[in-house]
Enzyme design. Structure first.
Site, PDB file in Angstrom:
ATOM      1  N   SER A  58      -1.333  -3.715  10.461  1.00 38.06           N
ATOM      2  CA  SER A  58      -0.941  -4.660   9.382  1.00 38.06           C
ATOM      3  C   SER A  58       0.466  -5.364   9.633  1.00 38.06           C
ATOM      4  CB  SER A  58      -0.841  -4.008   7.988  1.00 38.06           C
ATOM      5  OG  SER A  58      -2.000  -3.281   7.674  1.00 38.06           O
ATOM      6  N   ALA A  59       0.471  -6.663   9.352  1.00 38.77           N
ATOM      7  CA  ALA A  59       1.367  -7.451   9.434  1.00 38.77           C
ATOM      8  C   ALA A  59       2.045  -7.537  11.102  1.00 38.77           C
ATOM      9  CB  ALA A  59       2.547  -7.065   8.454  1.00 38.77           C
ATOM     10  N   CYS A  60       1.048  -7.570  12.007  1.00 45.05           N
ATOM     11  CA  CYS A  60       1.451  -7.969  13.204  1.00 45.05           C
ATOM     12  C   CYS A  60       0.975  -8.872  13.963  1.00 45.05           C
ATOM     13  CB  CYS A  60       1.039  -6.502  14.155  1.00 45.05           C
ATOM     14  SG  CYS A  60       1.932  -5.138  14.042  1.00 45.05           S
ATOM     15  N   LYS A 102      -9.288  -2.815   1.832  1.00 42.69           N
ATOM     16  CA  LYS A 102      -9.106  -1.593   2.663  1.00 42.69           C
ATOM     17  C   LYS A 102      -9.920  -0.424   2.085  1.00 42.69           C
ATOM     18  CE  LYS A 102      -5.697  -3.591   4.831  1.00 42.69           C
ATOM     19  NZ  LYS A 102      -5.964  -4.596   6.173  1.00 42.69           N
ATOM     20  N   PHE A 135       2.456 -16.877  19.734  1.00 36.82           N
ATOM     21  CA  PHE A 135       1.777 -17.708  19.076  1.00 36.82           C
ATOM     22  C   PHE A 135       0.482 -18.369  19.956  1.00 36.82           C
ATOM     23  CE2 PHE A 135       5.734 -16.977  16.950  1.00 36.82           C
ATOM     24  CZ  PHE A 135       5.231 -16.553  15.563  1.00 36.82           C
ATOM     25  N   GLY A 136       0.735 -19.683  20.129  1.00 37.84           N
ATOM     26  CA  GLY A 136      -0.486 -20.682  20.760  1.00 37.84           C
ATOM     27  C   GLY A 136      -0.392 -20.167  22.034  1.00 37.84           C
ATOM     28  N   ARG A 149       1.051  -1.051  -0.081  1.00 41.14           N
ATOM     29  CA  ARG A 149       0.032   0.131  -0.023  1.00 41.14           C
ATOM     30  C   ARG A 149       0.890   1.347   0.092  1.00 41.14           C
ATOM     31  NH1 ARG A 149      -1.874   0.589   4.606  1.00 41.14           N
ATOM     32  NH2 ARG A 149      -1.268  -1.174   5.705  1.00 41.14           N
ATOM     33  N   TYR A 190      -1.509  -4.099  -7.138  1.00 39.93           N
ATOM     34  CA  TYR A 190      -1.110  -4.873  -6.012  1.00 39.93           C
ATOM     35  C   TYR A 190      -2.092  -4.424  -4.721  1.00 39.93           C
ATOM     36  CZ  TYR A 190       1.608  -7.290  -2.691  1.00 39.93           C
ATOM     37  OH  TYR A 190       2.191  -8.295  -1.980  1.00 39.93           O
ATOM     38  N   GLY A 191      -2.570  -5.697  -4.125  1.00 43.09           N
ATOM     39  CA  GLY A 191      -3.011  -5.823  -2.670  1.00 43.09           C
ATOM     40  C   GLY A 191      -4.241  -4.868  -2.611  1.00 43.09           C
ATOM     41  N   GLY A 192      -3.836  -4.132  -1.480  1.00 43.27           N
ATOM     42  CA  GLY A 192      -5.040  -3.131  -0.901  1.00 43.27           C
ATOM     43  C   GLY A 192      -5.340  -2.149  -1.713  1.00 43.27           C
ATOM     44  N   ASP A 241      -9.047  -9.892   9.480  1.00 44.28           N
ATOM     45  CA  ASP A 241      -8.523  -8.739   9.185  1.00 44.28           C
ATOM     46  C   ASP A 241      -9.664  -7.472   9.292  1.00 44.28           C
ATOM     47  OD1 ASP A 241      -6.228  -6.859   8.057  1.00 44.28           O
ATOM     48  OD2 ASP A 241      -7.251  -6.848   6.312  1.00 44.28           O
ATOM     49  N   ARG A 301       2.497 -12.071  -0.435  1.00 40.90           N
ATOM     50  CA  ARG A 301       1.095 -12.508   0.361  1.00 40.90           C
ATOM     51  C   ARG A 301       0.583 -13.912  -0.396  1.00 40.90           C
ATOM     52  NH1 ARG A 301      -1.267  -8.705   4.192  1.00 40.90           N
ATOM     53  NH2 ARG A 301       0.241  -7.119   4.179  1.00 40.90           N
ATOM     54  N   ASN A 346      -2.259 -14.838  12.286  1.00 40.31           N
ATOM     55  CA  ASN A 346      -1.839 -15.987  13.204  1.00 40.31           C
ATOM     56  C   ASN A 346      -2.800 -15.985  14.643  1.00 40.31           C
ATOM     57  OD1 ASN A 346       0.414 -16.363  11.698  1.00 40.31           O
ATOM     58  ND2 ASN A 346       1.843 -15.371  12.887  1.00 40.31           N
ATOM     59  N   LYS A 398      -2.112 -10.563  13.068  1.00 42.43           N
ATOM     60  CA  LYS A 398      -3.827 -10.736  13.282  1.00 42.43           C
ATOM     61  C   LYS A 398      -3.865 -12.191  12.833  1.00 42.43           C
ATOM     62  CE  LYS A 398      -6.043  -7.503  11.443  1.00 42.43           C
ATOM     63  NZ  LYS A 398      -5.150  -6.588  10.871  1.00 42.43           N
ATOM     64  N   HIS A 453     -10.418  -2.389  11.660  1.00 44.64           N
ATOM     65  CA  HIS A 453      -9.617  -3.272  11.096  1.00 44.64           C
ATOM     66  C   HIS A 453      -9.096  -4.356  12.362  1.00 44.64           C
ATOM     67  CE1 HIS A 453      -4.776  -3.280   9.725  1.00 44.64           C
ATOM     68  NE2 HIS A 453      -5.872  -4.022   8.982  1.00 44.64           N
ATOM     69  N   ARG A 490       3.074  -3.697  18.093  1.00 46.31           N
ATOM     70  CA  ARG A 490       4.333  -4.232  18.308  1.00 46.31           C
ATOM     71  C   ARG A 490       5.289  -3.515  18.982  1.00 46.31           C
ATOM     72  NH1 ARG A 490       7.085  -8.087  14.756  1.00 46.31           N
ATOM     73  NH2 ARG A 490       5.281  -8.475  13.713  1.00 46.31           N
TER      74      ARG A 490
HETATM   75  O1  SAT Z   1      -3.642  -3.338   2.334  1.00 43.11           O
HETATM   76  S1  SAT Z   1      -3.231  -4.841   2.155  1.00 43.11           S
HETATM   77  O2  SAT Z   1      -4.392  -5.455   1.648  1.00 43.11           O
HETATM   78  O3  SAT Z   1      -2.298  -4.741   0.818  1.00 43.11           O
HETATM   79  C1  SAT Z   1      -2.446  -5.342   3.394  1.00 43.11           C
HETATM   80  C2  SAT Z   1      -2.356  -4.896   4.578  1.00 43.11           C
HETATM   81  O4  SAT Z   1      -2.075  -3.854   4.598  1.00 43.11           O
HETATM   82  O5  SAT Z   1      -3.017  -5.531   5.543  1.00 43.11           O
HETATM   83 MN    MN Z   2      -5.193  -5.475   7.545  1.00 43.35          MN
END
Ligand code: SAT
Ligand code: MN
Length: 625
Positions: free
Chosen positions: A281-283, A239, A528-529, A101, A230-232, A310, A403, A287, A285, A259, A434
């Site tokens: 994002s990428a923290c 998003k 994690f678990g 993004r 790409y992506g979002g 998400d 991804r 998992n 979620k 979110h 984080r």
């Molecule tokens: O925005 S995306 O869908 O590309 C991925 C993200 O930031 O969670």
């Molecule tokens: Mn997200």
């Protein structure tokens, strides 16, 4: 549900035999046009602008999907993966200038600048339209313009919403097909004469990053993205619609678009709770949403089910509680770090019918590969740039934001309620970031208002999900900073208003931090678990079974309330996880103040007061030894 008269006709149409736009304006479209005239008028206006050779309406059926995938293989966008190990899976690479993004190129074009606020870029809608019309004009000449109807949310849900994405990218359609419910199912949701749908246009154009725009018009529910694939940026349901446009709709209509992941927890006595959690994002979620409890918990009868990973749309039910639906139909998960050890459910989910974008490729097995998937990299690897790769090269084989796009229904932990039109009643909302220091493993907010303040002031070290400096501490209110489709101050007030309306039936609010580090840089908490131990305490609080202890931050577990059976952690580390440092918190409160000041005059008074109260509690408390 009323059936849509021309579905059959369109289903029969062969993808390879595309009709010209003028033929399409005849019989079937005419029937369709009567029912959905607003859709057709808008599609026609876009057709005149982008000037395609053909117009094709996407129906969402299986055969159509196979034809799209075959065409993507033929033009080189998709490489089919090993049919035995990864059936119906494809490997793809995006343009290296288009890998995440781009917040700097994302705009909220509200009528008035003060409806946009300090967390967004604003452009006056007329000026943005002129700019985009220039970029879109004739952008599909010689190409096919696809119309993708899509539904965000379960079929038959009163909370689900319809969008359309007009696109010239088959790659986008293949991904949207996994991420949303596309085609006829969406048209069927649209009542006759309904104008309540999101109008989206996406054109790949020439991927010029300087002319890349992800533009939102919240007043007219429009999304236009150009020069990206790409992506979002390009999969508009995620998003763009489900967060930015939907948050603005939610403000007007009295609900929340957040979110957040949604998960169900069943405890040994069979009681089931549902929880939402907001992390940037990428923290982790994905998992957390697919958490597999450690053996002792499984044996005791604990069970986690995934409703979403998400995004959550939260509406008040008839009983006055908040009910969540997951508007999405798939997972767009970060690949690096995902493995049989870290997230076995994700690994099983992505084993078929999935798309891998910007991961590396194991050339011997023709399977996707990324850092963390296996301990040792395979012998012959192609990296995300398409080059031969070995560890000696020194770079990452998979892009850090590479991804997998995988169908949610394939997840072994998917909940029955994933498809439930009514959604699931939420008992707790968890915020988290984080943070290497300062924030304890878990605390509970004292009230909805205090919880709103905790969500607003959350901060996190930046990840690769957006272009920018990875690791820098960023304030990210409710993990929504890049996704609030209107003024952040009004959004904070909306949270407070929801609190007024929901009263005692509202979920309790918590803050967690799985990422606190010891002085030597190692993580203090196994994560994690084992995170289920934190969930267990949270749910004890919900059920009134733990009293906790008051700290300046809120309510924290008493040491005796945390289940540490079979947990490999020293008492000293556990203590450090919950420790409170006045010096660190003085700095935190200062940095919160700086952030809150950026919101300006629209910062709710109640939030400024919460901040002052936190400062006094921090000062009064001193350092806990
Ligand atoms: O925005 S995306 O869908 O590309 C991925 C993200 O930031 O969670
Ligand atoms: Mn997200």
């Amino acid at each position: 549900m009323v059936s849509f008269s021309c579905c059959g006709a369109r289903t029969k149409k062969e993808f390879g035999m595309q009709e010209s736009a003028s033929t399409l304006a005849s019989s079937e479209v005419a029937a369709n046009g009567q029912r959905h005239s607003a859709v057709h008028e808008w599609v026609e206006s876009i057709r005149l602008l982008v000037n395609p050779e053909n117009v094709v309406w996407i129906t969402g059926d299986e055969k159509e999907s196979s034809r799209i995938n075959a065409e993507l293989v033929e033009d080189g966008t998709f490489l089919p993966l090993n049919e035995e190990e990864y059936p119906n899976c494809f490997w793809s690479r995006s343009n290296p200038n288009d890998v995440a993004r781009v917040e700097g190129r994302t705009f909220i074009c509200s009528e008035q600048e003060d409806q946009c606020g300090p967390t967004n870029n604003w452009m006056e809608p007329g000026a943005m339209r002129e700019k985009l019309n220039g970029l879109l004009k004739n952008s599909m000449s010689g190409k096919t313009m696809y119309v993708v109807p899509y539904l965000m949310g379960p079929e038959g849900s009163p909370y689900s919403k319809v969008g359309f994405e007009i696109t010239d990218s088959l790659y986008v359609i293949a991904n949207m097909r996994i991420m949303a419910r596309i085609g006829d199912v969406a048209l069927q949701h649209l009542k006759e004469g309904d104008t309540d749908f999101v109008r989206g246009v996406h054109a790949v154009a020439d991927l010029d990053p300087e002319e890349r725009y992800i533009a939102h018009f919240p007043d007219t529910c429009e999304i236009i993205s150009v020069n990206t694939n790409y992506g979002g940026n390009a999969l508009q349901g995620k998003k763009c619609f489900a967060l930015r446009i939907a948050s603005a709709q939610a403000k007007k209509e009295g609900w929340l678009a957040e979110h957040m992941l949604i998960l169900g927890v069943t405890n040994p006595s069979g009681k089931k709770h549902y929880v939402c959690a907001a992390f940037p994002s990428a923290c982790g979620k994905t998992n957390f949403a697919m958490l597999i409890p450690p053996k002792g918990y499984v044996d005791a009868g604990w069970k986690i089910e995934t409703v979403g990973d998400d995004i959550a749309w939260l509406n008040f039910g008839d009983d006055g509680r908040l009910y969540a639906i997951n508007p999405e139909n798939g997972f767009f998960g970060v690949a690096p770090g995902t493995s049989e050890q870290t997230n076995p459910n994700a690994i099983k989910t992505l084993q078929s019918n999935s798309i891998f974008t910007n991961t590396a490729l194991d050339l011997d097995r023709m399977t996707p590969w990324w850092e963390g998937l296996t301990e040792e990299p395979p012998q012959h690897v192609r990296d995300w740039l398409g080059n031969e790769w070995s560890p000696e090269v020194g770079s990452k084989a998979a892009h850090p934001n590479s991804r997998f796009t995988a169908p949610a229904a394939q997840c072994p932990s998917i909940s029955e309620e994933f498809k439930s039109p009514a959604g699931v009643p939420i008992d707790a909302i968890i915020f988290g970031g984080r943070r290497a220091t300062t924030l304890p493993l878990v605390f509970e907010a004292k009230s909805w208002q205090h919880g709103t303040f905790v969500g607003i002031t959350m901060a996190s070290e930046a990840t690769a999900a957006a272009v920018g400096q990875v690791g820098a501490l960023k304030h990210d209110p409710m993990a929504m900073r890049p996704f609030i489709g209107y003024h952040a101050g009004d959004y904070f007030q909306h949270w407070l208003d929801i609190g007024e309306r929901g009263g005692s039936k509202l979920p309790k609010i918590f803050h967690v931090n799985w990422f606190r580090k010891a002085a030597d840089g190692s993580f203090l908490w196994p994560g994690f678990g084992e995170n289920i131990r934190v969930l267990e305490w949270i749910l004890k609080r919900v059920d009134g079974l733990a009293s906790g202890t008051e700290t300046p931050l809120g309510i924290q577990p008493k040491p005796s309330e945390m289940n540490t059976t079979d947990l490999d952690i020293s008492d000293a580390d556990l203590e450090e996880l919950f420790s409170f440092s006045r010096d660190e918190w003085e700095k935190e409160v200062d940095s919160q103040k700086e952030f809150l000041a950026t919101i300006g005059a629209k910062l709710p008074k109640a939030i400024a007061e919460e901040h002052e109260m936190l400062r006094s509690r921090v000062r009064a408390w001193g350092v806990v030894e």
